[in-house]
Write a protein that holds these residues in place. Structure first.
Motif, PDB file in Angstrom:
ATOM      1  N   GLY A  36       0.850  -1.179   0.000  1.00  0.00           N
ATOM      2  CA  GLY A  36       0.000   0.000   0.000  1.00  0.00           C
ATOM      3  C   GLY A  36       0.890   1.234   0.000  1.00  0.00           C
ATOM      4  O   GLY A  36       2.078   1.163   0.325  1.00  0.00           O
ATOM      5  N   GLU A  37       0.313   2.365  -0.363  1.00  0.00           N
ATOM      6  CA  GLU A  37       1.101   3.593  -0.439  1.00  0.00           C
ATOM      7  C   GLU A  37       1.762   3.942   0.891  1.00  0.00           C
ATOM      8  O   GLU A  37       2.945   4.310   0.921  1.00  0.00           O
ATOM      9  CB  GLU A  37       0.220   4.745  -0.905  1.00  0.00           C
ATOM     10  CG  GLU A  37       1.007   6.020  -1.114  1.00  0.00           C
ATOM     11  CD  GLU A  37       0.139   7.170  -1.549  1.00  0.00           C
ATOM     12  OE1 GLU A  37       0.252   7.581  -2.717  1.00  0.00           O
ATOM     13  OE2 GLU A  37      -0.649   7.671  -0.714  1.00  0.00           O
ATOM     14  N   GLN A  53      18.933   6.506  -1.347  1.00  0.00           N
ATOM     15  CA  GLN A  53      18.045   7.288  -2.208  1.00  0.00           C
ATOM     16  C   GLN A  53      16.899   6.425  -2.736  1.00  0.00           C
ATOM     17  O   GLN A  53      16.967   5.198  -2.687  1.00  0.00           O
ATOM     18  CB  GLN A  53      18.842   7.864  -3.379  1.00  0.00           C
ATOM     19  CG  GLN A  53      19.869   8.897  -2.943  1.00  0.00           C
ATOM     20  CD  GLN A  53      20.863   9.174  -4.037  1.00  0.00           C
ATOM     21  OE1 GLN A  53      21.817   8.431  -4.211  1.00  0.00           O
ATOM     22  NE2 GLN A  53      20.637  10.237  -4.800  1.00  0.00           N
ATOM     23  N   ALA A  54      15.872   7.109  -3.274  1.00  0.00           N
ATOM     24  CA  ALA A  54      14.670   6.403  -3.718  1.00  0.00           C
ATOM     25  C   ALA A  54      14.127   6.995  -5.012  1.00  0.00           C
ATOM     26  O   ALA A  54      14.246   8.189  -5.260  1.00  0.00           O
ATOM     27  CB  ALA A  54      13.600   6.488  -2.629  1.00  0.00           C
ATOM     28  N   TYR A  55      13.503   6.115  -5.798  1.00  0.00           N
ATOM     29  CA  TYR A  55      12.724   6.516  -6.965  1.00  0.00           C
ATOM     30  C   TYR A  55      11.249   6.280  -6.629  1.00  0.00           C
ATOM     31  O   TYR A  55      10.903   5.241  -6.068  1.00  0.00           O
ATOM     32  CB  TYR A  55      13.030   5.638  -8.180  1.00  0.00           C
ATOM     33  CG  TYR A  55      14.448   5.648  -8.673  1.00  0.00           C
ATOM     34  CD1 TYR A  55      14.909   6.665  -9.507  1.00  0.00           C
ATOM     35  CD2 TYR A  55      15.312   4.610  -8.361  1.00  0.00           C
ATOM     36  CE1 TYR A  55      16.215   6.644  -9.993  1.00  0.00           C
ATOM     37  CE2 TYR A  55      16.612   4.578  -8.839  1.00  0.00           C
ATOM     38  CZ  TYR A  55      17.053   5.594  -9.664  1.00  0.00           C
ATOM     39  OH  TYR A  55      18.338   5.574 -10.147  1.00  0.00           O
ATOM     40  N   ILE A  56      10.400   7.215  -7.012  1.00  0.00           N
ATOM     41  CA  ILE A  56       8.957   7.014  -6.915  1.00  0.00           C
ATOM     42  C   ILE A  56       8.401   7.307  -8.302  1.00  0.00           C
ATOM     43  O   ILE A  56       8.526   8.425  -8.803  1.00  0.00           O
ATOM     44  CB  ILE A  56       8.308   7.908  -5.841  1.00  0.00           C
ATOM     45  CG1 ILE A  56       8.939   7.630  -4.470  1.00  0.00           C
ATOM     46  CG2 ILE A  56       6.795   7.665  -5.802  1.00  0.00           C
ATOM     47  CD1 ILE A  56       8.415   8.490  -3.341  1.00  0.00           C
ATOM     48  N   VAL A  57       7.822   6.281  -8.928  1.00  0.00           N
ATOM     49  CA  VAL A  57       7.401   6.361 -10.322  1.00  0.00           C
ATOM     50  C   VAL A  57       5.880   6.452 -10.432  1.00  0.00           C
ATOM     51  O   VAL A  57       5.159   5.696  -9.778  1.00  0.00           O
ATOM     52  CB  VAL A  57       7.913   5.128 -11.104  1.00  0.00           C
ATOM     53  CG1 VAL A  57       7.415   5.144 -12.545  1.00  0.00           C
ATOM     54  CG2 VAL A  57       9.434   5.068 -11.063  1.00  0.00           C
ATOM     55  N   ILE A 135       6.642   1.836  -7.528  1.00  0.00           N
ATOM     56  CA  ILE A 135       5.962   1.972  -8.815  1.00  0.00           C
ATOM     57  C   ILE A 135       4.468   2.078  -8.548  1.00  0.00           C
ATOM     58  O   ILE A 135       3.853   1.124  -8.060  1.00  0.00           O
ATOM     59  CB  ILE A 135       6.246   0.787  -9.753  1.00  0.00           C
ATOM     60  CG1 ILE A 135       7.753   0.581  -9.947  1.00  0.00           C
ATOM     61  CG2 ILE A 135       5.552   1.001 -11.100  1.00  0.00           C
ATOM     62  CD1 ILE A 135       8.117  -0.662 -10.743  1.00  0.00           C
ATOM     63  N   ASN A 136       3.899   3.234  -8.841  1.00  0.00           N
ATOM     64  CA  ASN A 136       2.468   3.465  -8.636  1.00  0.00           C
ATOM     65  C   ASN A 136       1.674   3.041  -9.857  1.00  0.00           C
ATOM     66  O   ASN A 136       2.145   3.163 -10.984  1.00  0.00           O
ATOM     67  CB  ASN A 136       2.230   4.940  -8.335  1.00  0.00           C
ATOM     68  CG  ASN A 136       2.747   5.305  -6.972  1.00  0.00           C
ATOM     69  OD1 ASN A 136       2.064   5.115  -5.976  1.00  0.00           O
ATOM     70  ND2 ASN A 136       3.976   5.799  -6.899  1.00  0.00           N
ATOM     71  N   ASN A 137       0.450   2.563  -9.631  1.00  0.00           N
ATOM     72  CA  ASN A 137      -0.383   2.000 -10.701  1.00  0.00           C
ATOM     73  C   ASN A 137       0.410   0.929 -11.455  1.00  0.00           C
ATOM     74  O   ASN A 137       0.371   0.829 -12.678  1.00  0.00           O
ATOM     75  CB  ASN A 137      -0.880   3.078 -11.666  1.00  0.00           C
ATOM     76  CG  ASN A 137      -1.839   4.043 -11.010  1.00  0.00           C
ATOM     77  OD1 ASN A 137      -1.469   5.204 -10.768  1.00  0.00           O
ATOM     78  ND2 ASN A 137      -3.041   3.601 -10.708  1.00  0.00           N
ATOM     79  N   ALA A 138       1.124   0.110 -10.708  1.00  0.00           N
ATOM     80  CA  ALA A 138       2.033  -0.888 -11.283  1.00  0.00           C
ATOM     81  C   ALA A 138       1.322  -1.853 -12.217  1.00  0.00           C
ATOM     82  O   ALA A 138       1.936  -2.382 -13.145  1.00  0.00           O
ATOM     83  CB  ALA A 138       2.739  -1.651 -10.163  1.00  0.00           C
ATOM     84  N   GLU A 139       0.032  -2.069 -12.001  1.00  0.00           N
ATOM     85  CA  GLU A 139      -0.715  -3.048 -12.799  1.00  0.00           C
ATOM     86  C   GLU A 139      -0.885  -2.650 -14.262  1.00  0.00           C
ATOM     87  O   GLU A 139      -1.177  -3.493 -15.108  1.00  0.00           O
ATOM     88  CB  GLU A 139      -2.092  -3.295 -12.168  1.00  0.00           C
ATOM     89  CG  GLU A 139      -3.104  -2.188 -12.359  1.00  0.00           C
ATOM     90  CD  GLU A 139      -2.955  -0.984 -11.427  1.00  0.00           C
ATOM     91  OE1 GLU A 139      -3.767  -0.052 -11.530  1.00  0.00           O
ATOM     92  OE2 GLU A 139      -2.021  -0.957 -10.591  1.00  0.00           O
ATOM     93  N   GLY A 167      -3.641   0.421  -8.349  1.00  0.00           N
ATOM     94  CA  GLY A 167      -4.809   1.292  -8.329  1.00  0.00           C
ATOM     95  C   GLY A 167      -6.004   0.546  -7.775  1.00  0.00           C
ATOM     96  O   GLY A 167      -5.867  -0.515  -7.159  1.00  0.00           O
ATOM     97  N   GLN A 168      -7.182   1.064  -8.033  1.00  0.00           N
ATOM     98  CA  GLN A 168      -8.409   0.486  -7.483  1.00  0.00           C
ATOM     99  C   GLN A 168      -8.736  -0.878  -8.079  1.00  0.00           C
ATOM    100  O   GLN A 168      -9.012  -1.819  -7.365  1.00  0.00           O
ATOM    101  CB  GLN A 168      -9.586   1.446  -7.718  1.00  0.00           C
ATOM    102  CG  GLN A 168      -9.451   2.753  -6.969  1.00  0.00           C
ATOM    103  CD  GLN A 168      -9.462   2.553  -5.457  1.00  0.00           C
ATOM    104  OE1 GLN A 168     -10.109   1.657  -4.949  1.00  0.00           O
ATOM    105  NE2 GLN A 168      -8.732   3.381  -4.743  1.00  0.00           N
TER     106      GLN A 168
END
Length: 195
Positions: A36-37, A53-57, A135-139, A167-168
């Motif tokens: 989860g976020e 360090q971090a990547y947020i995509v 990775i957001n909305n990875a699907e 996502g949802q």
């Protein structure tokens, strides 16, 4: 890299094949999980506290209300507030080349701790100190893109984490891609599944 076209060329003799079966010396596997976020951002916070360090995509540059996708531009402003103790920079394909170069130089040198980006970071970036990728909305990503993005972390002496935030509504195909990514780090195996 699990690109089906490349695999087909290799299988049917139109391409010479060299097989690299081992990771570079000292490189550790990247742990890939659904998250989860809130949990993903906590993992980023913990890595930043260790000096990493971090990547947020995010999948789009600007909000896309019809598809419900989060954007780099909108989330960048929010993430600057969430990660106040680190410098947060943004990178996407519509930025002027000089600005993109400056942002990348600052991230590579460690002047910034979090890089909020589109999948423009998918290839050609080697930052050994980057240890976590969200990775957001990875699907919605293809399997090759997910595998390439995951390759941005774990490139140094520290292990890497790849956290997949969905996502949802995850389609059956999207779920299968995420399951495949979590179960394998082999480009060959992932390419076969992608086909």
């Amino acid at each position: 890299t699990p690109i089906p076209r490349t695999l087909f060329l290799a299988l049917y003799g139109d391409l010479e094949l060299s097989v690299l079966k081992e990771m570079p010396p000292g490189r550790q596997p990247v742990k890939t999980e659904l998250a989860g976020e809130a949990r993903a951002f906590e993992a980023v916070r913990q890595e930043l506290l260790k000096g990493r360090q971090a990547y947020i995509v995010y999948p789009v540059i600007e909000e896309d209300g019809a598809r419900g996708l989060k954007s780099v531009k909108e989330q960048f402003e929010r993430l600057k507030g969430i990660f106040k103790t680190s410098r947060v920079d943004m990178l996407h394909g519509r930025m002027p080349s000089e600005l993109k170069k400056k942002v990348m130089d600052d991230f590579v040198s460690g002047r910034s701790g979090v890089l909020v980006a589109t999948q423009v970071i998918e290839v050609g970036i080697d930052v050994p100190n980057a240890s976590v990728l969200v990775i957001n909305n990875a699907e919605i990503y293809g399997l090759a893109s997910l595998h390439q993005l995951r390759g941005r972390v774990g490139r140094g002496k520290h292990g890497g984490k790849c956290l997949l935030v969905t996502g949802q509504a995850v389609t059956e195909d999207g779920g299968l891609r995420l399951d495949a990514l979590r179960s394998s780090s082999s480009g060959f195996e992932l390419s076969e599944k992608d086909i």
